[in-house]
Enzyme design. Structure first.
Site, mmCIF file in Angstrom:
data_model
loop_
_atom_site.group_PDB
_atom_site.id
_atom_site.type_symbol
_atom_site.label_atom_id
_atom_site.label_comp_id
_atom_site.label_asym_id
_atom_site.label_seq_id
_atom_site.Cartn_x
_atom_site.Cartn_y
_atom_site.Cartn_z
ATOM 1 N N GLY A 441 0.785 -1.234 0.000
ATOM 2 C CA GLY A 441 0.000 0.000 0.000
ATOM 3 C C GLY A 441 0.810 1.274 0.000
ATOM 4 O O GLY A 441 0.695 2.097 -0.897
ATOM 5 N N GLU A 493 -0.272 6.387 -0.902
ATOM 6 C CA GLU A 493 -0.669 6.975 0.377
ATOM 7 C C GLU A 493 0.159 8.184 0.816
ATOM 8 O O GLU A 493 0.438 8.348 2.010
ATOM 9 C CB GLU A 493 -0.653 5.904 1.479
ATOM 10 C CG GLU A 493 -1.492 4.687 1.146
ATOM 11 C CD GLU A 493 -1.417 3.587 2.193
ATOM 12 O OE1 GLU A 493 -0.945 3.853 3.313
ATOM 13 O OE2 GLU A 493 -1.830 2.456 1.888
ATOM 14 N N ASP A 498 -0.377 8.458 9.006
ATOM 15 C CA ASP A 498 -0.274 7.166 9.692
ATOM 16 C C ASP A 498 -1.493 6.350 9.290
ATOM 17 O O ASP A 498 -2.573 6.902 9.040
ATOM 18 C CB ASP A 498 -0.245 7.368 11.208
ATOM 19 C CG ASP A 498 -0.235 6.068 11.974
ATOM 20 O OD1 ASP A 498 0.829 5.448 12.075
ATOM 21 O OD2 ASP A 498 -1.316 5.657 12.458
ATOM 22 N N TYR A 521 8.655 -0.138 17.190
ATOM 23 C CA TYR A 521 9.883 -0.931 17.158
ATOM 24 C C TYR A 521 11.027 0.003 16.790
ATOM 25 O O TYR A 521 10.843 0.979 16.049
ATOM 26 C CB TYR A 521 9.799 -2.078 16.140
ATOM 27 C CG TYR A 521 9.643 -1.640 14.713
ATOM 28 C CD1 TYR A 521 10.748 -1.347 13.915
ATOM 29 C CD2 TYR A 521 8.381 -1.496 14.149
ATOM 30 C CE1 TYR A 521 10.602 -0.927 12.610
ATOM 31 C CE2 TYR A 521 8.219 -1.076 12.841
ATOM 32 C CZ TYR A 521 9.329 -0.793 12.072
ATOM 33 O OH TYR A 521 9.175 -0.367 10.776
ATOM 34 N N CYS A 652 0.720 -9.142 9.511
ATOM 35 C CA CYS A 652 2.181 -9.188 9.644
ATOM 36 C C CYS A 652 2.655 -9.346 11.085
ATOM 37 O O CYS A 652 1.933 -9.034 12.023
ATOM 38 C CB CYS A 652 2.826 -7.944 9.034
ATOM 39 S SG CYS A 652 2.352 -6.383 9.798
ATOM 40 N N GLU A 674 3.062 -11.471 6.125
ATOM 41 C CA GLU A 674 4.508 -11.448 6.355
ATOM 42 C C GLU A 674 5.057 -12.871 6.398
ATOM 43 O O GLU A 674 4.503 -13.740 7.055
ATOM 44 C CB GLU A 674 4.809 -10.734 7.674
ATOM 45 C CG GLU A 674 6.283 -10.652 8.018
ATOM 46 C CD GLU A 674 6.797 -11.849 8.789
ATOM 47 O OE1 GLU A 674 7.944 -12.246 8.530
ATOM 48 O OE2 GLU A 674 6.063 -12.390 9.623
ATOM 49 N N HIS A 703 11.339 -3.963 6.567
ATOM 50 C CA HIS A 703 11.793 -3.230 7.741
ATOM 51 C C HIS A 703 13.320 -3.173 7.829
ATOM 52 O O HIS A 703 13.870 -2.734 8.833
ATOM 53 C CB HIS A 703 11.189 -3.837 9.008
ATOM 54 C CG HIS A 703 9.707 -3.617 9.093
ATOM 55 N ND1 HIS A 703 8.805 -4.485 8.543
ATOM 56 C CD2 HIS A 703 8.982 -2.603 9.630
ATOM 57 C CE1 HIS A 703 7.582 -4.031 8.752
ATOM 58 N NE2 HIS A 703 7.666 -2.896 9.400
ATOM 59 N N CYS A 735 5.370 -6.000 3.804
ATOM 60 C CA CYS A 735 4.580 -4.957 4.447
ATOM 61 C C CYS A 735 4.685 -3.678 3.606
ATOM 62 O O CYS A 735 5.290 -3.680 2.536
ATOM 63 C CB CYS A 735 5.104 -4.733 5.872
ATOM 64 S SG CYS A 735 3.931 -3.954 6.998
#
Length: 764
Positions: A441, A493, A498, A521, A652, A674, A703, A735
């Site tokens: 996304g 987006e 957020d 994280y 995920c 994920e 990530h 993700c």
């Protein structure tokens, strides 16, 4: 005299100092010395603030530059072999374990990341096997204890308990088939004993040992290990406070009461009913009872009267000297301070309590139950009574139209019009190839996007100018996807701050903060919105942007929404009504948005539920109720569309094995999930359960800044095709790409598209 305690504190800094310095270090703009300096300043301020608020037991050792579980792995020498011999400093090795590294001839992936119990905090999963040689590389709790001591502040060091550490670990790929990490307890205990004995020698009176695994069903299976380990630890340690949180101990309290520990902490926010059983279990022992009466998970102000009632019950049974008033858990899950909020109304500010305010609450409650007649304490007690009464009056308000609509939900609203096989045929209008490629996304939120959003907020950019900027960003994202050959597109987006906050700002019933950041994280912080009243949709939220993006291309465009359970779990919810009712209200608002997207010509609509597993209760006995209403609210939000509209969802960073049948029950036409960061272990889930709808297991970890090669992605596709129907397989990242840079995003997606083309050629 009743003592007060905070189990842990936000590590991020009041102004996100840690995020800024760590990201500057990763970018090569500062050095390790500056990182250490800023970290020391944040810790000093945290300890000083807690001391000024009158907290008796101030935590140390809970600070982390990335993750506290990773801290333990680095300290205990539990460093996977792939990070050995790379010529990296200890700090760079630490960050390579956290986020991977691809620079200066080093190419190594990050470790697996999972949700910390039922929270939105993520931890790095320790990787262990029989060859691990535990040793104490450094004693972080000791270093921070001495650091605070030098400031004139006595702290209570915090360590993650050995059994929880091992219970959260996983076997390496090289481990024997029957290997269980808990078997390493005899090898790990000497390291803990060294750590604790050094703290005792330095003058620490107490050490907090976190053992949250005890509030899960798995905890009972470790009774023997607790019975053997803790007598060894107690023999060499300062007084040990064994802390449990996020849930109830149940029968585990019985064997804990037999341990020679000095104190036991229980969570009375999540499980107030366990107080009587715990008192009964420890009453004949010398164990001190720490009562978690101030929520470490909620931003709502504590009701002093209710908390004091629980504390007084314990005092009546055990005496003042055997009771500690505490936060229910670490308060890293809530923002640093309400003082930073300048735009909340006075009425709204009076409802809430953030981390520093929670610290004041535990100190005040402890003073009240100790019989203090101090004017400030008496005034705080009365102010709380008035505040809670006002909030109760506000909570009586409800939106009758929303409540009526919820009560009118019928079973048929949860179901699509036709079964998947019929829908699959109808969705051929999308004209997607075999192994269709897509993304989850979001695309990178660049500095320019953030600056434009900030200028809009400061009125330095008009609404029209901002919208024109966003349109250009969307067009750029669309052209990029067309150029590299993606099949099912997204608009990227750029307009969204957020994935939860954006929707909350467009729904009634939410309030928002300016600086209430919470760590998710590493350096990824979020500002969860707060649900304060009934939720409804005022007008379409995303339609115009998706419609505009679709107008730019002949390829199909996905509409992108965040699901009801994720909005709920990633917000601070109300505490006066059930989570189920709040999720139903959100689902109805999203149902309207989904139907409007379909009416606008959007043929694929994704409703993300990455927090579905996160909200699962920690005790299996409580699962069915949650999974029933959580699954139903997702289905309620998506089932209003026709057969030709393809519904997607995304999941995920959680263990899905136990709930995969529930994911199947959601009946999404396509799920993306994920897989790459967890070593593709989801393949075993597919092998066990199978999956009948379209599915896209993630083929690379977003990530990490590391770029996967096309052959690496091909190997992952091969692994999936051993168990999945090739006609149903989608190819996508793990993700969204919001936190990545464009350079690595483009390189990674080009390789993804190449790998999908390879699959089409080789699996004709």
């Amino acid at each position: 005299m009743v003592a007060s305690s905070v189990l842990g504190f936000p590590r991020i800094g009041a102004n996100r100092e840690i995020k800024k310095v760590v990201e500057a270090y990763w970018a090569g703009k500062t050095n390790a010395e500056e990182v250490t300096k800023v970290a020391a300043e944040v810790k000093k301020l945290n300890w000083t603030e807690l001391k000024q608020r009158g907290v008796t037991h101030i935590p140390s050792g809970d600070f982390s530059l990335y993750d506290h579980v990773l801290d333990h792995s680095a300290a205990f020498n539990a460093i996977p072999k792939r990070y050995h011999g790379l010529g990296l400093s200890p700090l760079d090795t630490y960050f390579a374990m956290a986020r991977g590294r691809q620079a200066d001839g080093v190419d190594v992936p990050a470790g697996e990341m999972k949700k910390w119990f039922d929270s939105n905090y993520h931890f790095l999963v320790p990787e262990l096997d029989d060859t691990v040689e535990f040793k104490l590389n450094f004693n972080k709790p000791l270093e921070e204890f001495k650091e605070a001591q030098a400031l004139g502040i006595t702290t209570r060091p915090v360590v993650l308990g050995p059994i929880t550490y091992l219970a959260l670990s996983k076997a390496t790929k090289e481990a024997k088939a029957d290997f269980e990490p808990i078997s390493l307890l005899p090898k790990l205990l000497p390291v803990y004993k060294q750590l604790l004995s050094e703290l005792k020698a330095a003058g620490a009176e107490w050490v907090q040992v976190d053992e949250p695994i005890l509030v899960t069903d798995k905890g009972a299976s470790f009774e023997t290990q607790y019975g053997s380990a803790y007598p060894e630890l107690v023999a060499v340690a300062p007084k040990l406070l064994l802390t449990t949180f996020y849930g109830r101990l149940e029968s585990n309290v019985n064997f804990l009461a037999k341990l020679p520990i000095a104190g036991l902490h229980i969570d009375l926010d999540r499980a107030p009913d366990q107080l009587d059983k715990t008192i009964s279990a420890i009453s004949s022992t010398p164990i001190i009872l720490s009562l978690g009466v101030v929520s470490g998970r909620s931003v709502w102000k504590t009701d002093f009267a209710a908390a004091i009632k629980l504390v007084q019950k314990a005092i009546s049974a055990l005496g003042q000297d055997r009771v500690i008033v505490a936060t229910s858990s670490t308060i890293l899950h809530i923002p640093v301070t309400l003082a930073s909020e300048k735009k909340l109304t006075e009425e709204q500010k009076d409802w809430f309590s953030f981390a520093l305010e929670k610290a004041s609450e535990v100190a005040t409650i402890a003073a009240v139950v100790s019989g203090s007649q101090d004017n400030a304490v008496v005034a705080a007690l009365e102010a709380n009574r008035i505040s809670i009464a006002k909030r109760r009056d506000f909570e009586k308000n409800s939106d009758d139209s929303v409540r009526k609509r919820v009560s009118s939900i019928t079973p048929d609203q949860y179901e699509r019009k036709s079964p998947f096989a019929v829908r699959l045929e109808a969705q051929k209008v999308l004209n997607l190839p075999k192994f269709p490629t897509t993304t989850i996304g979001s695309f990178p939120q660049t500095k320019e996007i953030r600056q434009a959003r900030a200028k809009l907020g400061k009125s330095e950019l008009s609404e029209a100018e901002y919208e024109e900027f966003i349109k250009k960003e969307i067009e750029s994202a669309v052209r990029f996807q067309e150029k590299i050959g993606l099949d099912l597109l997204v608009h990227g987006e750029p307009e969204r701050n957020d994935m939860v906050q954006y929707f909350g700002e467009r729904l009634s019933g939410f309030v928002f903060t300016q600086n209430a950041w919470v760590q998710s994280y590493g350096s990824r912080y979020v500002r969860p919105p707060i649900i304060v009243s009934d939720v409804s949709r005022k007008e379409p939220m995303t339609v115009r942007w998706s419609e505009y993006a679709q107008s730019l291309t002949n390829k199909p465009m996905k509409g992108m929404l965040t699901g009801p359970v994720t909005i709920l779990n990633w917000s601070f919810p109300r505490v006066d009504i059930s989570r189920e009712l709040q999720a139903q209200q959100l689902a109805l608002a999203l149902r309207d948005e989904v139907c409007d997207l379909e009416a606008a010509g959007i043929k694929a609509i994704q409703v993300d539920e990455p927090a579905l597993r996160e909200g699962l209760p920690l005790r299996r006995a409580d699962w069915d109720s949650y999974l029933n209403w959580a699954g139903n609210t997702f289905k309620l939000s998506t089932a209003g569309v026709g057969d030709h509209t393809q519904t997607h969802s995304h999941f995920c960073y959680s263990d899905f094995d136990d709930i995969f049948p529930q994911i199947q029950r959601l009946d999404a036409d396509v799920i993306s999930i994920e897989a790459s960061k967890s070593d593709m272990k989801l393949i075993n889930t597919f092998k066990h359960y199978g999956y009948s709808n379209n599915i896209g297991p993630g083929v690379y970890d977003v990530h990490s800044p590391r770029v996967p090669g096309d052959v690496e992605i091909q190997e992952r596709i091969k692994s999936m095709l051993a168990y999945l129907d090739q006609t149903l397989l989608y190819v996508n990242p793990d993700c969204g790409l919001k936190t990545r840079g464009w350079k690595e995003t483009e390189a990674s997606l080009v390789n993804l598209v190449q790998a999908a083309r390879w699959a089409r050629e080789n699996y004709a």
